[in-house]
Scaffold this motif. Sequence first.
Motif, PDB file in Angstrom:
ATOM      1  N   LEU A  80       2.219 -11.915  11.075  1.00  0.00           N
ATOM      2  CA  LEU A  80       3.508 -11.770  11.744  1.00  0.00           C
ATOM      3  C   LEU A  80       4.434 -11.018  10.793  1.00  0.00           C
ATOM      4  CD1 LEU A  80       5.620 -12.438  13.967  1.00  0.00           C
ATOM      5  CD2 LEU A  80       6.076 -14.569  12.708  1.00  0.00           C
ATOM      6  N   ILE A  81       5.052  -9.971  11.308  1.00  0.00           N
ATOM      7  CA  ILE A  81       5.982  -9.167  10.514  1.00  0.00           C
ATOM      8  C   ILE A  81       7.370  -9.356  11.116  1.00  0.00           C
ATOM      9  CG2 ILE A  81       6.570  -6.843   9.742  1.00  0.00           C
ATOM     10  CD1 ILE A  81       3.500  -6.218  10.244  1.00  0.00           C
ATOM     11  N   ASN A 123       7.758  -0.619  10.103  1.00  0.00           N
ATOM     12  CA  ASN A 123       6.760   0.145  10.853  1.00  0.00           C
ATOM     13  C   ASN A 123       5.512   0.428  10.028  1.00  0.00           C
ATOM     14  OD1 ASN A 123       8.341   0.172  13.157  1.00  0.00           O
ATOM     15  ND2 ASN A 123       9.346   2.084  12.613  1.00  0.00           N
ATOM     16  N   LYS A 124       5.674   0.668   8.725  1.00  0.00           N
ATOM     17  CA  LYS A 124       4.511   0.883   7.853  1.00  0.00           C
ATOM     18  C   LYS A 124       3.665  -0.389   7.767  1.00  0.00           C
ATOM     19  CE  LYS A 124       2.873   2.756   3.511  1.00  0.00           C
ATOM     20  NZ  LYS A 124       1.576   2.190   3.764  1.00  0.00           N
ATOM     21  N   LEU A 125       4.328  -1.542   7.695  1.00  0.00           N
ATOM     22  CA  LEU A 125       3.582  -2.806   7.685  1.00  0.00           C
ATOM     23  C   LEU A 125       2.760  -2.960   8.969  1.00  0.00           C
ATOM     24  CD1 LEU A 125       6.197  -5.272   6.181  1.00  0.00           C
ATOM     25  CD2 LEU A 125       3.932  -4.781   5.234  1.00  0.00           C
ATOM     26  N   ILE A 126       3.351  -2.587  10.088  1.00  0.00           N
ATOM     27  CA  ILE A 126       2.632  -2.671  11.359  1.00  0.00           C
ATOM     28  C   ILE A 126       1.382  -1.780  11.310  1.00  0.00           C
ATOM     29  CG2 ILE A 126       2.753  -2.095  13.821  1.00  0.00           C
ATOM     30  CD1 ILE A 126       5.759  -2.930  13.657  1.00  0.00           C
ATOM     31  N   ASP A 127       1.515  -0.593  10.735  1.00  0.00           N
ATOM     32  CA  ASP A 127       0.362   0.306  10.590  1.00  0.00           C
ATOM     33  C   ASP A 127      -0.674  -0.259   9.625  1.00  0.00           C
ATOM     34  OD1 ASP A 127       1.503   2.137  12.313  1.00  0.00           O
ATOM     35  OD2 ASP A 127       2.277   3.424  10.706  1.00  0.00           O
ATOM     36  N   ASP A 128      -0.208  -0.879   8.547  1.00  0.00           N
ATOM     37  CA  ASP A 128      -1.110  -1.387   7.513  1.00  0.00           C
ATOM     38  C   ASP A 128      -1.808  -2.680   7.905  1.00  0.00           C
ATOM     39  OD1 ASP A 128      -0.495   0.758   5.927  1.00  0.00           O
ATOM     40  OD2 ASP A 128       0.906  -0.325   4.637  1.00  0.00           O
ATOM     41  N   PHE A 179       0.841  -1.194   0.000  1.00  0.00           N
ATOM     42  CA  PHE A 179       0.000   0.000   0.000  1.00  0.00           C
ATOM     43  C   PHE A 179       0.876   1.244   0.000  1.00  0.00           C
ATOM     44  CE2 PHE A 179      -2.121  -3.287   2.654  1.00  0.00           C
ATOM     45  CZ  PHE A 179      -3.031  -3.690   1.710  1.00  0.00           C
ATOM     46  N   THR A 180       0.573   2.175  -0.878  1.00  0.00           N
ATOM     47  CA  THR A 180       1.366   3.397  -0.951  1.00  0.00           C
ATOM     48  C   THR A 180       0.497   4.560  -1.398  1.00  0.00           C
ATOM     49  OG1 THR A 180       3.421   4.342  -1.785  1.00  0.00           O
ATOM     50  CG2 THR A 180       2.160   3.037  -3.349  1.00  0.00           C
ATOM     51  N   ASP A 181       1.017   5.753  -1.230  1.00  0.00           N
ATOM     52  CA  ASP A 181       0.274   6.916  -1.691  1.00  0.00           C
ATOM     53  C   ASP A 181       0.498   7.097  -3.200  1.00  0.00           C
ATOM     54  OD1 ASP A 181       2.693   8.536  -2.144  1.00  0.00           O
ATOM     55  OD2 ASP A 181       2.812   8.604   0.039  1.00  0.00           O
TER      56      ASP A 181
END
Length: 172
Positions: A117-118, A133-138, A26-28
Amino acid sequence: MIAQVFSLKYPEKVDKLILNSTASIFTDQLHKVLSLVILRMFMKMPSKWIRSIFKTTILKALKLKEENNIEWIEYSKVILDKKLSDEHIKSHFLTAKDTLIKYSDKKPIDRISSRTLIVHGENDKFSTINDHNKLIDDYPGSESVIIKNAGHVFAIEKPDDYKRIINEFAKK
């Protein structure tokens, strides 16, 4: 990328998802456009250049600290020099392009139902701590592990730690 897309397309088929040394799909819009431009430019380069860049990048990721992993590096060189075709390399970038076009802006959080799990190597230079950290948010509710003193290929560098982490997650 493939695991993330599969879990979005077929959430009923995925109970647990493990994301290793990767970035979020996922990205902007700005990052999506820039990535697509870079991928298109890259694909227009001569095959010899693409192969050289790909090989250099892979071997850089395999810079392992422990001497007992030299066989992995030598074996990887054989694969990269003799077995990896231009079509294999091209498919890697076409997959990235396809993922960006079809899925990067579709973040249906309500469809991500699998336990996630990341896992990240503390010294990973390809998949950064920001990616982690972005994966954790996503992936809300995901579990996160950072393997100390490990890089991008922590499954080779720290196989016992990795095996323990995966087994503990699988048993839950």
